[in-house]
Design a protein around this motif. Structure first.
Motif, PDB file in Angstrom:
ATOM      1  N   ILE A   1       0.408  -1.459  -0.138  1.00 36.29           N
ATOM      2  CA  ILE A   1      -0.030   0.143  -0.007  1.00 36.29           C
ATOM      3  C   ILE A   1       0.662   1.380   0.562  1.00 36.29           C
ATOM      4  CG2 ILE A   1      -2.225  -1.184   0.881  1.00 36.29           C
ATOM      5  CD1 ILE A   1      -1.251   0.449   3.742  1.00 36.29           C
ATOM      6  N   ASP A   2       1.928   1.277   0.062  1.00 39.17           N
ATOM      7  CA  ASP A   2       3.169   2.485  -0.537  1.00 39.17           C
ATOM      8  C   ASP A   2       2.816   2.950  -1.245  1.00 39.17           C
ATOM      9  OD1 ASP A   2       4.998   4.558  -0.303  1.00 39.17           O
ATOM     10  OD2 ASP A   2       6.639   2.503  -0.354  1.00 39.17           O
ATOM     11  N   GLY A   3       2.629   4.340  -1.404  1.00 42.17           N
ATOM     12  CA  GLY A   3       1.556   5.407  -2.088  1.00 42.17           C
ATOM     13  C   GLY A   3       0.918   5.103  -2.979  1.00 42.17           C
ATOM     14  N   GLU A   4      -0.330   3.900  -2.212  1.00 43.50           N
ATOM     15  CA  GLU A   4      -1.448   4.264  -2.710  1.00 43.50           C
ATOM     16  C   GLU A   4      -2.687   4.969  -2.667  1.00 43.50           C
ATOM     17  OE1 GLU A   4      -3.129   2.753  -4.964  1.00 43.50           O
ATOM     18  OE2 GLU A   4      -2.996   0.732  -4.382  1.00 43.50           O
ATOM     19  N   ASN A   5      -3.540   5.472  -3.108  1.00 44.10           N
ATOM     20  CA  ASN A   5      -4.847   6.576  -3.065  1.00 44.10           C
ATOM     21  C   ASN A   5      -6.039   6.031  -1.967  1.00 44.10           C
ATOM     22  OD1 ASN A   5      -3.253   8.814  -4.303  1.00 44.10           O
ATOM     23  ND2 ASN A   5      -4.252   7.861  -6.153  1.00 44.10           N
ATOM     24  N   CYS A   6      -5.509   6.693  -1.020  1.00 44.23           N
ATOM     25  CA  CYS A   6      -7.652   6.240  -0.008  1.00 44.23           C
ATOM     26  C   CYS A   6      -8.301   7.323   0.304  1.00 44.23           C
ATOM     27  CB  CYS A   6      -6.769   5.473   1.058  1.00 44.23           C
ATOM     28  SG  CYS A   6      -5.768   7.238   1.637  1.00 44.23           S
ATOM     29  N   THR A   7      -9.489   7.168   0.304  1.00 45.06           N
ATOM     30  CA  THR A   7     -10.249   7.829   1.038  1.00 45.06           C
ATOM     31  C   THR A   7     -10.339   7.770   2.644  1.00 45.06           C
ATOM     32  OG1 THR A   7     -12.607   6.529   0.810  1.00 45.06           O
ATOM     33  CG2 THR A   7     -11.452   7.651  -0.687  1.00 45.06           C
ATOM     34  N   ILE A   8     -10.480   8.544   3.011  1.00 49.86           N
ATOM     35  CA  ILE A   8     -11.244   8.328   5.273  1.00 49.86           C
ATOM     36  C   ILE A   8     -12.700   8.963   5.007  1.00 49.86           C
ATOM     37  CG2 ILE A   8      -9.923   9.559   7.252  1.00 49.86           C
ATOM     38  CD1 ILE A   8      -8.037   9.577   3.672  1.00 49.86           C
ATOM     39  N   GLU A   9     -13.228   7.921   5.826  1.00 50.30           N
ATOM     40  CA  GLU A   9     -14.784   8.132   5.945  1.00 50.30           C
ATOM     41  C   GLU A   9     -14.986   7.895   7.138  1.00 50.30           C
ATOM     42  OE1 GLU A   9     -17.235   5.590   3.678  1.00 50.30           O
ATOM     43  OE2 GLU A   9     -15.161   5.439   2.103  1.00 50.30           O
ATOM     44  N   THR A  10     -15.854   9.826   7.773  1.00 53.68           N
ATOM     45  CA  THR A  10     -15.818  10.266   9.397  1.00 53.68           C
ATOM     46  C   THR A  10     -17.008   9.594   9.155  1.00 53.68           C
ATOM     47  OG1 THR A  10     -17.167  11.928   8.040  1.00 53.68           O
ATOM     48  CG2 THR A  10     -14.702  11.925   8.918  1.00 53.68           C
ATOM     49  N   LEU A  11     -17.054   9.780  10.822  1.00 53.62           N
ATOM     50  CA  LEU A  11     -18.346   8.501  11.447  1.00 53.62           C
ATOM     51  C   LEU A  11     -20.273   9.897  11.399  1.00 53.62           C
ATOM     52  CD1 LEU A  11     -17.747   8.564  15.021  1.00 53.62           C
ATOM     53  CD2 LEU A  11     -17.877   6.099  13.855  1.00 53.62           C
ATOM     54  N   ASP A  12     -19.654  11.024  10.650  1.00 53.81           N
ATOM     55  CA  ASP A  12     -21.024  11.740  10.211  1.00 53.81           C
ATOM     56  C   ASP A  12     -20.953  11.535   8.412  1.00 53.81           C
ATOM     57  OD1 ASP A  12     -18.903  13.510   9.761  1.00 53.81           O
ATOM     58  OD2 ASP A  12     -19.575  14.695  10.780  1.00 53.81           O
ATOM     59  N   GLY A  13     -19.850  10.242   7.735  1.00 54.26           N
ATOM     60  CA  GLY A  13     -19.978  10.334   6.392  1.00 54.26           C
ATOM     61  C   GLY A  13     -19.264  11.426   5.953  1.00 54.26           C
ATOM     62  N   ARG A  14     -18.362  11.919   6.262  1.00 49.06           N
ATOM     63  CA  ARG A  14     -17.742  13.398   5.391  1.00 49.06           C
ATOM     64  C   ARG A  14     -17.061  12.517   5.033  1.00 49.06           C
ATOM     65  NH1 ARG A  14     -16.701  18.129   9.186  1.00 49.06           N
ATOM     66  NH2 ARG A  14     -17.470  16.901  10.948  1.00 49.06           N
ATOM     67  N   VAL A  15     -16.261  12.103   3.615  1.00 50.60           N
ATOM     68  CA  VAL A  15     -15.249  11.735   2.759  1.00 50.60           C
ATOM     69  C   VAL A  15     -13.880  12.339   2.743  1.00 50.60           C
ATOM     70  CG1 VAL A  15     -14.644   9.943   0.730  1.00 50.60           C
ATOM     71  CG2 VAL A  15     -16.933   9.799   2.020  1.00 50.60           C
ATOM     72  N   TYR A  16     -12.876  11.859   2.504  1.00 49.53           N
ATOM     73  CA  TYR A  16     -11.338  12.861   2.159  1.00 49.53           C
ATOM     74  C   TYR A  16     -10.882  12.136   1.760  1.00 49.53           C
ATOM     75  CZ  TYR A  16     -12.997  16.408   5.757  1.00 49.53           C
ATOM     76  OH  TYR A  16     -13.970  17.150   6.948  1.00 49.53           O
ATOM     77  N   THR A  17     -10.285  12.457   0.730  1.00 46.42           N
ATOM     78  CA  THR A  17      -9.149  11.910   0.193  1.00 46.42           C
ATOM     79  C   THR A  17      -7.336  11.991   0.204  1.00 46.42           C
ATOM     80  OG1 THR A  17      -8.606  13.077  -1.705  1.00 46.42           O
ATOM     81  CG2 THR A  17     -10.442  12.002  -2.180  1.00 46.42           C
ATOM     82  N   GLY A  18      -6.844  11.023  -0.141  1.00 45.76           N
ATOM     83  CA  GLY A  18      -4.970  10.886   1.005  1.00 45.76           C
ATOM     84  C   GLY A  18      -4.823  10.373   0.158  1.00 45.76           C
ATOM     85  N   ALA A  19      -3.494   9.828   0.493  1.00 45.49           N
ATOM     86  CA  ALA A  19      -2.526   9.304  -0.074  1.00 45.49           C
ATOM     87  C   ALA A  19      -1.380   8.416   1.105  1.00 45.49           C
ATOM     88  CB  ALA A  19      -1.699   9.323  -1.017  1.00 45.49           C
ATOM     89  N   ILE A  20      -1.673   7.164   1.056  1.00 42.88           N
ATOM     90  CA  ILE A  20      -0.345   6.322   2.143  1.00 42.88           C
ATOM     91  C   ILE A  20       0.952   6.429   1.842  1.00 42.88           C
ATOM     92  CG2 ILE A  20      -0.131   4.028   2.908  1.00 42.88           C
ATOM     93  CD1 ILE A  20      -3.333   3.674   2.503  1.00 42.88           C
ATOM     94  N   HIS A  21       1.815   7.114   2.531  1.00 45.31           N
ATOM     95  CA  HIS A  21       3.257   7.460   2.384  1.00 45.31           C
ATOM     96  C   HIS A  21       4.302   6.696   3.598  1.00 45.31           C
ATOM     97  CE1 HIS A  21       3.118   9.030  -1.846  1.00 45.31           C
ATOM     98  NE2 HIS A  21       2.200   9.896  -1.108  1.00 45.31           N
ATOM     99  N   THR A  22       5.359   6.334   3.065  1.00 44.08           N
ATOM    100  CA  THR A  22       6.220   6.066   4.536  1.00 44.08           C
ATOM    101  C   THR A  22       6.604   7.441   5.152  1.00 44.08           C
ATOM    102  OG1 THR A  22       8.054   6.168   3.253  1.00 44.08           O
ATOM    103  CG2 THR A  22       7.483   3.933   3.741  1.00 44.08           C
ATOM    104  N   THR A  23       7.293   7.631   5.907  1.00 45.58           N
ATOM    105  CA  THR A  23       7.670   8.827   6.750  1.00 45.58           C
ATOM    106  C   THR A  23       8.364   9.605   6.338  1.00 45.58           C
ATOM    107  OG1 THR A  23       8.351   7.476   8.177  1.00 45.58           O
ATOM    108  CG2 THR A  23       6.756   8.031   9.555  1.00 45.58           C
ATOM    109  N   LYS A  24       9.450   8.428   5.689  1.00 45.84           N
ATOM    110  CA  LYS A  24      10.399   9.410   4.401  1.00 45.84           C
ATOM    111  C   LYS A  24      10.353   8.838   3.193  1.00 45.84           C
ATOM    112  CE  LYS A  24      13.494   9.122   8.795  1.00 45.84           C
ATOM    113  NZ  LYS A  24      14.534   8.448   9.000  1.00 45.84           N
TER     114      LYS A  24
END
Length: 346
Positions: free
Chosen positions: A99-122
């Protein structure tokens, strides 16, 4: 037997593109319920949120049950860092490098959806050099970088993101001109599409069944307890429709239905395996027999829970399981044909 490949592909693409990590499967269940409603096929919903569809047969005291699971690998927010990025905890078992470099979505308890990406800390060799390459891909060294203008923990909290929110990996589903299917979560959404199409085929054609046949759509398989409860009580034969695993020193194939003889839970029922192989041979269904040393299924969960029944495990061969996976439409069709032909077997 002729099947509508375009409808099957529609089921595949729709199911694959609905996020459903274990514990967050209500959206995909809503899709399946809407399709069943359009087919006028009744179903029940278990307390745990699984679906059970029953097609009546001549013999109701000896029943058959197929299972497939809609839940997938994913992650949850473990914490919010001072920079506003998210630490994560895996849901299900997978290599963090996948999943290094994979795009993703984050879904909150109240139904909001945000996009992001998974990376290493370096994540940049221009900044960290060899340290970026050598950094071990473990949860402690991974984070989600949000596609938002944030620079602090307070900024992220203001978005409504909190510990426990689900992180869904992009499926990146592609079906090529030569019918290769590339996607995350073919385990086990390819088989969910198979069972949904099988239900459609049997119901729309009013096909009489020798035995009442159930379809158990489970939602907690990836964490080990998917089909541990609520199986129809007259089930005598339980077939988990999951996946085969082609790879190094394996006999499985991306073009066939794979029949598992043994996995980490032990051997599957010999008599039932013979019956499945006989059906394949009789109907020219492409199949492979294999053994998977690091594998469990809904059938495994059911047996551990104490259910007294014969079990089997079948499914399309899926290359690179629990990463970015690949199969071929032929494997999906061979699996579908075995499910349908088995349902008709007296």
């Amino acid at each position: 037997m002729n099947y509508n490949n375009e409808k099957l592909k529609y089921y595949l693409e729709s199911i694959l593109n609905i996020p459903s990590p274990t514990g967050y499967t209500h959206k995909i269940m809503d899709f399946i319920k809407s399709e069943l409603d359009s087919l006028k096929v009744p179903y029940i919903i278990t307390t745990k949120g699984a679906l059970i569809i029953s097609l009546k047969g001549k013999n109701d005291s000896y029943q058959r049950t197929f299972s497939a699971h809609v839940d997938t690998l994913g992650a949850m927010v473990k914490g919010i860092k001072s920079s506003g990025t998210l630490s994560l905890t895996p849901v299900g078992g997978f290599m963090m490098s996948s999943i290094d470099g994979e795009n993703c979505t984050i879904e909150t308890l109240d139904g909001r959806v945000y996009t992001g990406a998974i990376h290493t800390t370096k994540p940049s060799v221009h900044i960290s050099g060899q340290e970026a390459t050598d950094l071990k891909r473990v949860p402690e060294n991974m984070e989600v970088v949000l596609d938002e203008r944030i620079s602090s923990k307070a900024d992220t909290e203001a978005l409504g993101i909190n510990v426990g929110d689900f992180i869904c990996f992009d499926a990146r589903t592609v079906i090529t001109e030569k019918d290769f299917i590339k996607s995350r979560h073919l385990d086990d959404k390819a088989s969910v599409a198979v069972l949904l199409y099988a239900i459609k085929h049997l119901a729309e054609n009013n096909i009489g069944l020798p035995y009442t046949t159930n379809f158990f759509i489970s939602n907690y398989e990836e964490v080990g307890h998917g089909a541990s409860a609520s199986i129809p009580e007259n089930t005598k034969e339980f077939i988990s429709v999951d996946m085969g695993a082609p790879g190094l020193d394996q006999n499985s194939s991306e073009f066939d239905v794979c029949i598992c003889a043994k996995d980490s839970s032990g051997p599957y029922d010999l008599e039932l395996r013979k019956k499945l192989i006989e059906i394949c041979n009789k109907n020219n269904i492409g199949y492979k027999i294999d053994i998977y040393p690091y594998y469990g299924s809904d059938a495994s969960a059911a047996l551990r829970a104490g259910w007294d029944m014969k079990t089997a495990l079948i499914g399309p061969g899926v290359f690179s399981s629990h990463a970015y996976e690949r199969t071929h439409l032929d494997a999906v069709l061979n699996t579908l044909d075995l499910v349908v032909k088995y349902s008709l077997e007296k």
